[in-house]
Enzyme design. Structure first.
Site, PDB file in Angstrom:
ATOM      1  N   TYR A   1       0.922  -1.244  -0.056  1.00  0.00           N
ATOM      2  CA  TYR A   1      -0.108   0.235  -0.075  1.00  0.00           C
ATOM      3  C   TYR A   1       0.845   1.376   0.106  1.00  0.00           C
ATOM      4  CZ  TYR A   1      -0.063  -0.118   5.373  1.00  0.00           C
ATOM      5  OH  TYR A   1       0.267  -0.081   6.574  1.00  0.00           O
ATOM      6  N   GLU A   2       0.179   2.396  -0.013  1.00  0.00           N
ATOM      7  CA  GLU A   2       0.906   3.639  -0.317  1.00  0.00           C
ATOM      8  C   GLU A   2       1.930   3.472  -1.538  1.00  0.00           C
ATOM      9  OE1 GLU A   2      -0.277   6.405   0.537  1.00  0.00           O
ATOM     10  OE2 GLU A   2      -1.613   5.406   2.047  1.00  0.00           O
ATOM     11  N   GLY A   3       1.371   3.016  -2.631  1.00  0.00           N
ATOM     12  CA  GLY A   3       2.528   2.610  -3.724  1.00  0.00           C
ATOM     13  C   GLY A   3       3.385   1.360  -3.446  1.00  0.00           C
TER      14      GLY A   3
END
Length: 540
Positions: free
Chosen positions: A415-417
């Site tokens: 997550y968050e890239g």
């Protein structure tokens, strides 16, 4: 079970080693005040938050009658959290916050993630949301929402992802339409929303990225909206939870699928510039995720180190007496690597937070953020895996909970890239954007750290030279993705070794043995990374 113990001394060491204390002092947070705050929060986290982690993992969240119910004990822990004012520590004093610098807020976030990552997931987006509202909101929006976030009556979410739009947000289909009376309404679906519903806070403020332009406009047609869970105190907005996900880890953090069916919302920031606004929240969130990785690496090391010191296996060759397994070379090697992964990630991230706090290094922060996010989350997973290996069969059981550490840590690389996307950003956009300003700022930082180093700088100098060659080659190449993973690893190696090399000259005698070992471990990994990169380059 080995109880959670906040790594206060390590955090304070990292802060003192990487931060300009004059900047913190300007905020009213000198070294003594920072220590007092962190020690107070550590006791709170150990006594109140950590005890809900294991039962929360086992019980999980429930989805009942369209609402999310958090595990037992979470609501009481949240009430204690807001009564002590921890949710407001990052907000400006004029909005009932405490105005703590990013470094102190980062330390609190790291401790909280180590005590209970699930609890931190649900509560941890408030600082980023507040920063976004403070920067892009109108006076009315700031006066309305920041005191509510500071009071704890509202928690925040970040609603970006859709079934067809994950890493590529240009395909977002949630639509915002302005009505004849001037109101905006949202229609669409968002997935993977952490804390999309919960029964901790009275209400929730959703930050939603929605399309105000045509699909052909791509990301230029996206606008950011504030969408409260309630339009009035007793009347819910048209936002419903359609399901919560069954996950590998973070069982006590509800990951929700949300439906917006004519939900009332208010634009924040310029129409059509939503992604630009959202990145204010996302960049902070990515450094926060880096510290989640650090927290997991630290927790895994704490469990493994305590277990290895007590577990007797084998005998001393000379005395014939039983020895603890931390005396065996292979186990000691694994414990040292865990320690290096946690401490290096901590130094990397607090340095980035310290530079962010000055407001003078935006290009450098752009380059350091993906490095921190990638290295630290890889470190959290690796250290947890090592922890299981150190404990052997007991590591595979639930008893010591290092297997939960691995399950919870694994999402941080996604997550968050994803870490692969961050590597592509580093090798693609950040070597070219603004004539490579971010890469040049990174080169300057590493050069300055080398110049300030007191020991052997041959490896870090070689790393920097190889990094320069790669940067030049990437900038002139049409396929930066071919270099992305290598470039990320070399950048992380240069950053980590440079930080440790500069730091060793300032170590006290009591610190030297342990932290010199961290440097040795980091140099070993960096040398292997450099050799592998050279081999791949030669064969390409």
């Amino acid at each position: 079970m080995i109880p959670f113990k906040a790594p206060i001394d390590d955090i304070l060491f990292a802060l003192s080693a990487t931060c300009d204390e004059t900047v913190a002092a300007e905020h009213g947070f000198d070294a003594e005040i920072t220590r007092d705050i962190l020690e107070h929060f550590a006791r709170f986290a150990e006594d109140v938050i950590a005890p809900i982690d294991e039962p929360g993992d086992q019980e999980g969240c429930r989805f009942e009658n369209g609402r999310v119910r958090m595990p037992s004990g979470f609501r009481e822990a949240y009430q204690a959290y807001i009564e002590q004012g921890w949710q407001a520590i990052s907000l400006a004093e004029e909005f009932d916050g405490q105005g703590a610098p990013a470094t102190v807020c980062g330390a609190i976030s790291e401790i909280l993630a180590g005590a209970c990552h699930s609890f931190q997931m649900v509560t941890g987006l408030v600082p980023g949301a507040a920063r976004l509202i403070a920067q892009f909101g109108t006076d009315e929006q700031r006066q309305t929402w920041l005191p509510k976030l500071a009071s704890g009556s509202h928690l925040a979410t970040m609603c970006l992802t859709e079934p067809q739009a994950g890493s590529d947000l240009s395909d977002i289909r949630t639509v915002a339409r302005q009505q004849e009376d001037g109101r905006w309404v949202l229609n669409g679906e968002k997935i993977f929303i952490s804390g999309g519903d919960q029964d901790l806070s009275n209400e929730i403020l959703h930050l939603v990225l929605a399309r105000t332009g045509s699909r052909e406009d791509g990301v230029r047609g996206l606008t950011l909206f504030l969408c409260p869970s309630h339009t009035r105190e007793t009347e819910r907005n048209a936002v419903t939870v359609t399901r919560i996900e069954e996950k590998m880890g973070l069982h006590a953090s509800p990951t929700c699928q949300l439906a917006f069916d004519g939900a009332t919302a208010i634009p924040i920031g310029p129409v059509g510039k939503g992604l630009m606004c959202m990145f204010t929240m996302m960049n902070h969130a990515r450094l926060d995720v880096a510290l989640q990785g650090v927290a997991h690496a630290t927790r895994a090391h704490q469990i493994a180190q305590n277990y290895a010191a007590e577990r007797k296996q084998g005998r001393d060759r000379n005395s014939g007496q039983p020895v603890s397994i931390d005396q065996h070379f292979d186990v000691a090697r694994m414990l040292s690597r865990q320690d290096m992964l946690a401490m290096t990630g901590r130094l990397m991230t607090y340095k980035a937070f310290a530079l962010m706090e000055t407001g003078q290094h935006p290009d450098l922060i752009e380059f350091l953020t993906p490095i921190c996010k990638s290295f630290c989350t890889d470190a959290g997973v690796e250290a947890a895996d090592i922890g299981i290996q150190v404990l052997g069969g007991y590591g595979y059981l639930r008893e010591y909970r290092v297997e939960q550490t691995l399950r919870d840590a694994r999402i941080c690389k996604i997550y968050e890239g994803t870490n692969g996307i961050h590597a592509l950003t580093l090798a693609g956009r950040l070597t070219r954007h603004k004539e490579g300003a971010s890469a040049k700022a990174f080169e300057k930082l590493i050069s300055e750290l080398i110049s300030a180093s007191g020991g052997d700088i041959s490896l870090v100098t070689e790393l920097l030279e190889h990094w320069r060659q790669m940067t030049s080659e990437i900038a002139s190449n049409d396929t930066p993705e071919n270099f992305a993973d290598d470039y990320m690893q070399i950048s992380a190696a240069a950053y980590g070794v440079a930080l440790w090399s500069e730091l060793t000259r300032r170590l006290s005698p009591s610190q030297t043995a342990r932290y010199q070992q961290c440097l040795d471990q980091m140099q070993e990994w960096a040398a292997i990374t450099l050799a592998a990169s050279k081999v791949r380059k030669a064969s390409s």
